[in-house]
Each structure stands twice: as C-alpha cells, then as structure tokens.
Design a protein around this motif. Sequence first.
Motif, PDB file in Angstrom:
ATOM      1  N   ARG A   1       0.842  -1.187   0.000  1.00 54.05           N
ATOM      2  CA  ARG A   1       0.000   0.000   0.000  1.00 54.05           C
ATOM      3  C   ARG A   1       0.874   1.233   0.000  1.00 54.05           C
ATOM      4  O   ARG A   1       1.893   1.298   0.681  1.00 54.05           O
ATOM      5  CB  ARG A   1      -0.917   0.025   1.227  1.00 54.05           C
ATOM      6  N   LEU A   2       0.482   2.229  -0.784  1.00 56.31           N
ATOM      7  CA  LEU A   2       1.146   3.530  -0.799  1.00 56.31           C
ATOM      8  C   LEU A   2       0.068   4.612  -0.805  1.00 56.31           C
ATOM      9  O   LEU A   2      -0.784   4.642  -1.702  1.00 56.31           O
ATOM     10  CB  LEU A   2       2.043   3.679  -2.030  1.00 56.31           C
ATOM     11  N   GLU A   3       0.099   5.471   0.192  1.00 54.35           N
ATOM     12  CA  GLU A   3      -0.832   6.595   0.275  1.00 54.35           C
ATOM     13  C   GLU A   3      -0.041   7.879   0.479  1.00 54.35           C
ATOM     14  O   GLU A   3       0.982   7.885   1.174  1.00 54.35           O
ATOM     15  CB  GLU A   3      -1.825   6.393   1.425  1.00 54.35           C
ATOM     16  N   VAL A   4      -0.522   8.964  -0.113  1.00 58.36           N
ATOM     17  CA  VAL A   4       0.134  10.268   0.008  1.00 58.36           C
ATOM     18  C   VAL A   4      -0.903  11.280   0.478  1.00 58.36           C
ATOM     19  O   VAL A   4      -1.976  11.413  -0.128  1.00 58.36           O
ATOM     20  CB  VAL A   4       0.761  10.719  -1.324  1.00 58.36           C
ATOM     21  N   TYR A   5      -0.576  11.976   1.547  1.00 54.11           N
ATOM     22  CA  TYR A   5      -1.470  12.953   2.151  1.00 54.11           C
ATOM     23  C   TYR A   5      -0.870  14.352   2.035  1.00 54.11           C
ATOM     24  O   TYR A   5       0.344  14.530   2.137  1.00 54.11           O
ATOM     25  CB  TYR A   5      -1.690  12.645   3.630  1.00 54.11           C
ATOM     26  N   GLN A   6      -1.735  15.318   1.826  1.00 55.02           N
ATOM     27  CA  GLN A   6      -1.339  16.711   1.921  1.00 55.02           C
ATOM     28  C   GLN A   6      -1.512  17.163   3.359  1.00 55.02           C
ATOM     29  O   GLN A   6      -2.541  16.909   3.988  1.00 55.02           O
ATOM     30  CB  GLN A   6      -2.203  17.577   1.003  1.00 55.02           C
ATOM     31  N   VAL A   7      -0.493  17.831   3.911  1.00 59.90           N
ATOM     32  CA  VAL A   7      -0.549  18.342   5.284  1.00 59.90           C
ATOM     33  C   VAL A   7      -0.224  19.830   5.230  1.00 59.90           C
ATOM     34  O   VAL A   7       0.845  20.218   4.752  1.00 59.90           O
ATOM     35  CB  VAL A   7       0.451  17.613   6.199  1.00 59.90           C
ATOM     36  N   TRP A   8      -1.135  20.653   5.698  1.00 60.76           N
ATOM     37  CA  TRP A   8      -0.895  22.088   5.650  1.00 60.76           C
ATOM     38  C   TRP A   8      -1.404  22.750   6.924  1.00 60.76           C
ATOM     39  O   TRP A   8      -2.279  22.234   7.599  1.00 60.76           O
ATOM     40  CB  TRP A   8      -1.553  22.702   4.420  1.00 60.76           C
ATOM     41  N   SER A   9      -0.827  23.907   7.223  1.00 57.58           N
ATOM     42  CA  SER A   9      -1.185  24.657   8.427  1.00 57.58           C
ATOM     43  C   SER A   9      -1.965  25.903   8.046  1.00 57.58           C
ATOM     44  O   SER A   9      -1.708  26.519   7.003  1.00 57.58           O
ATOM     45  CB  SER A   9       0.067  25.043   9.222  1.00 57.58           C
ATOM     46  N   THR A  10      -2.896  26.289   8.915  1.00 58.78           N
ATOM     47  CA  THR A  10      -3.718  27.467   8.659  1.00 58.78           C
ATOM     48  C   THR A  10      -3.364  28.637   9.565  1.00 58.78           C
ATOM     49  O   THR A  10      -3.847  29.748   9.345  1.00 58.78           O
ATOM     50  CB  THR A  10      -5.206  27.127   8.859  1.00 58.78           C
ATOM     51  N   GLY A  11      -2.553  28.402  10.563  1.00 53.97           N
ATOM     52  CA  GLY A  11      -2.219  29.461  11.507  1.00 53.97           C
ATOM     53  C   GLY A  11      -1.112  30.352  10.982  1.00 53.97           C
ATOM     54  O   GLY A  11      -0.434  30.055   9.999  1.00 53.97           O
ATOM     55  N   PRO A  12      -0.893  31.497  11.630  1.00 57.77           N
ATOM     56  CA  PRO A  12       0.187  32.407  11.240  1.00 57.77           C
ATOM     57  C   PRO A  12       1.548  31.774  11.495  1.00 57.77           C
ATOM     58  O   PRO A  12       1.710  30.951  12.402  1.00 57.77           O
ATOM     59  CB  PRO A  12      -0.035  33.622  12.151  1.00 57.77           C
ATOM     60  N   ILE A  13       2.513  32.141  10.667  1.00 59.50           N
ATOM     61  CA  ILE A  13       3.869  31.608  10.792  1.00 59.50           C
ATOM     62  C   ILE A  13       4.693  32.578  11.626  1.00 59.50           C
ATOM     63  O   ILE A  13       4.780  33.777  11.316  1.00 59.50           O
ATOM     64  CB  ILE A  13       4.503  31.404   9.411  1.00 59.50           C
ATOM     65  N   ALA A  14       5.294  32.089  12.666  1.00 62.46           N
ATOM     66  CA  ALA A  14       6.035  32.940  13.604  1.00 62.46           C
ATOM     67  C   ALA A  14       7.273  33.523  12.931  1.00 62.46           C
ATOM     68  O   ALA A  14       7.880  32.898  12.049  1.00 62.46           O
ATOM     69  CB  ALA A  14       6.429  32.129  14.829  1.00 62.46           C
ATOM     70  N   PRO A  15       7.675  34.729  13.330  1.00 67.60           N
ATOM     71  CA  PRO A  15       8.935  35.292  12.823  1.00 67.60           C
ATOM     72  C   PRO A  15      10.120  34.468  13.309  1.00 67.60           C
ATOM     73  O   PRO A  15      10.040  33.789  14.334  1.00 67.60           O
ATOM     74  CB  PRO A  15       8.947  36.710  13.398  1.00 67.60           C
ATOM     75  N   ILE A  16      11.214  34.548  12.580  1.00 68.61           N
ATOM     76  CA  ILE A  16      12.392  33.754  12.932  1.00 68.61           C
ATOM     77  C   ILE A  16      12.982  34.214  14.265  1.00 68.61           C
ATOM     78  O   ILE A  16      13.351  33.397  15.112  1.00 68.61           O
ATOM     79  CB  ILE A  16      13.442  33.824  11.803  1.00 68.61           C
ATOM     80  N   ILE A  17      13.087  35.514  14.460  1.00 63.61           N
ATOM     81  CA  ILE A  17      13.630  36.041  15.713  1.00 63.61           C
ATOM     82  C   ILE A  17      12.633  37.034  16.306  1.00 63.61           C
ATOM     83  O   ILE A  17      11.718  37.509  15.628  1.00 63.61           O
ATOM     84  CB  ILE A  17      15.012  36.711  15.511  1.00 63.61           C
ATOM     85  N   SER A  18      12.806  37.344  17.570  1.00 63.42           N
ATOM     86  CA  SER A  18      11.888  38.245  18.269  1.00 63.42           C
ATOM     87  C   SER A  18      12.058  39.670  17.745  1.00 63.42           C
ATOM     88  O   SER A  18      13.103  40.025  17.174  1.00 63.42           O
ATOM     89  CB  SER A  18      12.181  38.209  19.768  1.00 63.42           C
ATOM     90  N   PRO A  19      11.046  40.534  17.941  1.00 63.88           N
ATOM     91  CA  PRO A  19      11.183  41.941  17.533  1.00 63.88           C
ATOM     92  C   PRO A  19      12.394  42.628  18.159  1.00 63.88           C
ATOM     93  O   PRO A  19      13.054  43.449  17.509  1.00 63.88           O
ATOM     94  CB  PRO A  19       9.864  42.570  18.004  1.00 63.88           C
ATOM     95  N   GLY A  20      12.676  42.294  19.428  1.00 63.44           N
ATOM     96  CA  GLY A  20      13.832  42.896  20.073  1.00 63.44           C
ATOM     97  C   GLY A  20      15.143  42.496  19.420  1.00 63.44           C
ATOM     98  O   GLY A  20      16.034  43.339  19.192  1.00 63.44           O
ATOM     99  N   ASP A  21      15.296  41.200  19.110  1.00 65.53           N
ATOM    100  CA  ASP A  21      16.519  40.745  18.444  1.00 65.53           C
ATOM    101  C   ASP A  21      16.616  41.310  17.032  1.00 65.53           C
ATOM    102  O   ASP A  21      17.718  41.615  16.547  1.00 65.53           O
ATOM    103  CB  ASP A  21      16.544  39.216  18.389  1.00 65.53           C
ATOM    104  N   LEU A  22      15.468  41.436  16.366  1.00 65.56           N
ATOM    105  CA  LEU A  22      15.482  42.014  15.015  1.00 65.56           C
ATOM    106  C   LEU A  22      15.983  43.450  15.054  1.00 65.56           C
ATOM    107  O   LEU A  22      16.838  43.851  14.247  1.00 65.56           O
ATOM    108  CB  LEU A  22      14.080  41.955  14.411  1.00 65.56           C
ATOM    109  N   GLN A  23      15.491  44.249  16.009  1.00 66.89           N
ATOM    110  CA  GLN A  23      15.939  45.638  16.078  1.00 66.89           C
ATOM    111  C   GLN A  23      17.409  45.717  16.473  1.00 66.89           C
ATOM    112  O   GLN A  23      18.148  46.581  15.966  1.00 66.89           O
ATOM    113  CB  GLN A  23      15.082  46.412  17.079  1.00 66.89           C
ATOM    114  N   ALA A  24      17.855  44.836  17.352  1.00 63.36           N
ATOM    115  CA  ALA A  24      19.272  44.816  17.721  1.00 63.36           C
ATOM    116  C   ALA A  24      20.133  44.498  16.507  1.00 63.36           C
ATOM    117  O   ALA A  24      21.216  45.082  16.321  1.00 63.36           O
ATOM    118  CB  ALA A  24      19.502  43.785  18.828  1.00 63.36           C
TER     119      ALA A  24
END
Length: 595
Positions: free
Chosen positions: A379-402
């Motif tokens: 048996r071989l099955e393929v599923y699509q998996v996706w997210s609906t929520g917002p994607i978090a920024p890589i670094i915090s706003p404070g680290d970004l400004q620094a």
Amino acid sequence: MGTFTSKQDDKTTATSQREMVLNVGDFWMLKDANGTHFIDTDPFYFTWLAVKLHSRRDIHEGCPPSLAFYHSRFMAKTALGIAAQHGDEKSAAFRDFMAVMGPFIKTSAGGTGGDEVLRVRVGGGAVATTDATLADFQTLHDRFTKVVDYVRRIRVAPEAVISLPASRSPRELLYACEMYGLMEQVYLSMIGKPRSNIKCLFKSSQDGRNFEALLERVKNAQGGLLFVIDDQEHQHRLACHMDGALIPPTDPKSTLLTGCPVALYSISGAFKEEGITKITVPHNDQWVLVAGTEGAVEGDRGADKEASGGKLSIAYGRLWLGVGESAGEGEGGRRACDLHRCCQWLKKGELPDGKTYVGGFDEEDRATLASNQFFTASRLEVYQVWSTGPIAPIISPGDLQALVDMAADTPMTAQLLFKGGRDGWTYGSLFAKVGKAADLLFIIQDTSSHTFASHVKGQLKQPVDATEVRTTKCPVTFYSVSGAFKGDEGITKINIPDDVQYVSVAGPEGVVKGDKGGAGKVSIGEGRLWLGMANGAPAGDLRSCQQWITRDELPTDRTYRGSLEEEQDWATLAATLSFTCADLEVYTLQAPAGR
C-alpha cells in the motif's frame, strides 16, 4: 447471509453459530436508537468475510490473527438446528452455544450482550458498542475508551497537537484508531504541527502505481506531503513527511533537487517497543530529488542493480520510490515504473536511543524500517498536510531591532518583504516580493534552529538576459544570531574581505557557478552564502543552501562551537555547511517614519 454452508451427516445438522444469530436470532439482537439491528463486531472482520464470500473462497481458512476473536465465534459449530425445537433451551448444545454467542445476544433475551448500544461520533460516521462489551472485554473496553478520549480532546482543541492517549499496548491503540477511521488524526499527532489539516491525495489502490498519476494528484498541493507505506507481508508500516512540494523538472528526461525538511517514522514492525518512532534525518541530507516522466534519479550504490535508479529519492536516498529504473536509454534500464518498488535504509547511528531495533543490518551497517531494504509495498498513500495558523517570525522583535542597529549606520527599521514559509520558495516569488528594494537584510534559520543573517547594502539585480548572471559590487556583512558560538554572547558580527563583497544573481533560466563545482541562484560574498544550491546545477527552489566563512574570518573574542571543514578550513554559521532552510526572511532597512 442465509446461504452459509453447514456440514451434515446422517444424524444431525451441525449449524454454525452465525447462522443461528443471523437467520433466526434477529429478535435476540440489540437495536440502536434508529431501530437498526446491531452486531457488536469489528467492521474489518465483516469486510474480510464479505470479500471471502464474494470470491467463493473457503471462509474457514486464512483469517488474519487480528480478526480471530470474532472469526472463532462466528465459524464455531453448534449441535443446535436453525429450526428451534422444544427443550433446546435446556440442552447442553444450547448452553455451549450461549457460552460462545451470548455476548452478541441482548441480556433480556437470555444473552450477556447488554441492553444499550453506546455510540460516539467520529468524523462523518459513528463508532458503537454495547455496555456489556465494555464491561466484559478489557481489550475492547480499552480500545473504545481510548478512542472516545482521543476524539473528545480533538473536538475540544481542534487546532492543537493532540498526542495519542497513553496505552499499555500502542499496537492495539493504533489498530483501534485505524478501525475507527482515525489514522489521519494519528498522522497529524505524529507530525506534531499545530493548526494543521490533512487530506488524502493519492492511494495506489485506487489511483494505480504509475509515477505520472502521483505527480498529477499532488501537483497543486500546498504545504507538505506525507507518504505512508505498508510492507504488509511482514506487518511493517513506515511513513515519511516532507515539508514541501513535489516539484518535477521541466525537462521530462532530467531530475530536479529541492531543499525540503524531512522526517521518517516507523509506525510498526521495526522496533520491539510498540508505537510510532520518529527518525531524525541529518541536516545536510534534507532534500528531495524528483525525476521527469522520462527520466530517473541515479543511485550511487555501485553494482547493486536494484539501486541503479528510481523516480523519487528522499533524504539522500533513505527512501526511494519506483526503484530500479535507469535514466539512460540503451543501458538496459526499464522504462516501466512501479511506485510500489521501494528502498528504505538509515545508518546505524540514526537509530533512536531507547528503542530496540529488531531488523538486520547490511554490509554497510545500514538498517531499515521495512522488512528488507528493497521491498514491494502493498500500500502507498500520500497525504497533503498544511497549516492554517500564522507563521512565527524567525527572531523576536527585540533581536530584530538589535540586528538592524548593528547593521545600519543611522537609526533604521526593518520592513519584511519576503518570508519563505509564507510566500513560497520559488525564485520568482523572491523577486516578486523584493523587487528593486535596497539595503537588504537576509535572516535564515536552518532545521537545527541555527540562525544567522547577512546584510547586503545593495539590491538583488537580475541580468537582462534570462540565461545570464549579473554581479553587483556592494558591502556585505554576516551575523550569527544563535547556534554557532558558545555561551549567551548575543549577536556576533563577521566581517569578510573587501574583494569578496559582491552579490551574483542568476536570471530565471540561468545559474551562478562557483569555482569548486557549486551552483545556485543567488551567491552572496563570493559564495559565502548560496540560495537555491545544488552540485553542478541550480535547485528547484531556494531552500537548498550553503554557508561558510574561513577560519581567519571567525571573530577572536568568540568561541566557535562548530567543526571546521578539514580540506578547505571552512567554518559555518549553520549547523552544517550545506543545509535546508526552515525559514528565510528578507527585510529592507528604512528610516523611521517622520525622519
């Protein structure tokens, strides 16, 4: 159902138990709230039984062990006849019959099957059992109550990652989840991404085993893909989640590499300890190679003909689909492709701690999650998996400004132009979002959560000719945000020589080529950062990357925690020299509003 066979001799008719219940016992049976007769049994058993009857095969033989509980009762013989006789209820034959079939007969009719049908909604259907079954059969009680608990928690928190209930027998729990149609929820629990959805796109049992059929079914899928594969003959099941799209090359005879975070899972068969086991793939092997419809991905295992090629290679060949197809015409390669021809392996050192591997190793000390490295999937099955929520920024706003404060000569703010996890990973998407913006800050996180940045005090200028490369002289600086240096030392600035401070950008049909065999779509700082990189050709997207600096460029006041590449004496701000992006952000630096 009255056409079941029975054995007859000169004196008695030996009637099977199921005939007694199904032919003349409808008044003995419980009914649900809709008045429908209810038989408390595994639906898989009746499916198996129906197939047997349809094929006119011997229904007394070949029952899977998992269905033996019901099969032994329904196939057992009794001396009772279908036509009730006076005094039957006092006979030894009747007592024997009730000892076996009592749980399927309601209590008010003299059985032990209870008086109430219990029901829980699962998706678009219902799972039901009786009160007596839960009381008398611990296995079924555990199955039902665990499933009810699992469904309840999913209903209460539909956007959360709902872990499977604790169980003394994870195998039984997975069996129950499959029986009740909950495996898609189990797969989401296994992957562990919140706010996720799942949809089956391809089933080989329905869509065939052809590679073109698979590509057609998944071509518009957004998010990631989950492959679930059964080596059913040996009761092995494994899965592979690739957090990206399956992108074939435009040339049907070629192949295309894309960077893609990948994880492997053993669902059953490979380990003594039951339950789902995750296998971590090395950071520099998280990519996927896809063949064109007339081509094949070449293997690298020498004279091993089975591994000479395939249609799809995931995680440096740790999973192959369509094994055995060679790319070159006239070389004896098969043109027909069967996706069920598979290969799966992992290195001994990649086996998880705390688990007892029950399989064997090959001459290269490689293990497998299947029964053998080379196997034919049932048996071989393929599923699509996706997210609906917002994607978090890589670094915090404070680290970004620094980071912005370190990169800019005057007070600046950062405006996000491009985010790979949000906008997609194609080369066209990058330029559609960035355009002619200047003073660019690239922030990159790899799959090991190493984070670094590059400040390009210029633009990404594409050549006029789509097949050419354009190189622009501009200041370039690198920054380690986390992962590359020991201790909590904050953001670390890395200066590079003046003569390598330039950016090379390929046209849509072009490729930037390095002097050591590398190639990609964007090269920053004479190859100290590559985006969309593959060996000898560009990758199909931007996620496949490379980052390096020389030993002399490492800051003297920081303790580098990585290893140096021995031949070139290179260090890296990522976890490994070549890696796959978990996310990539591109900002433009601007003066604050009002200045």
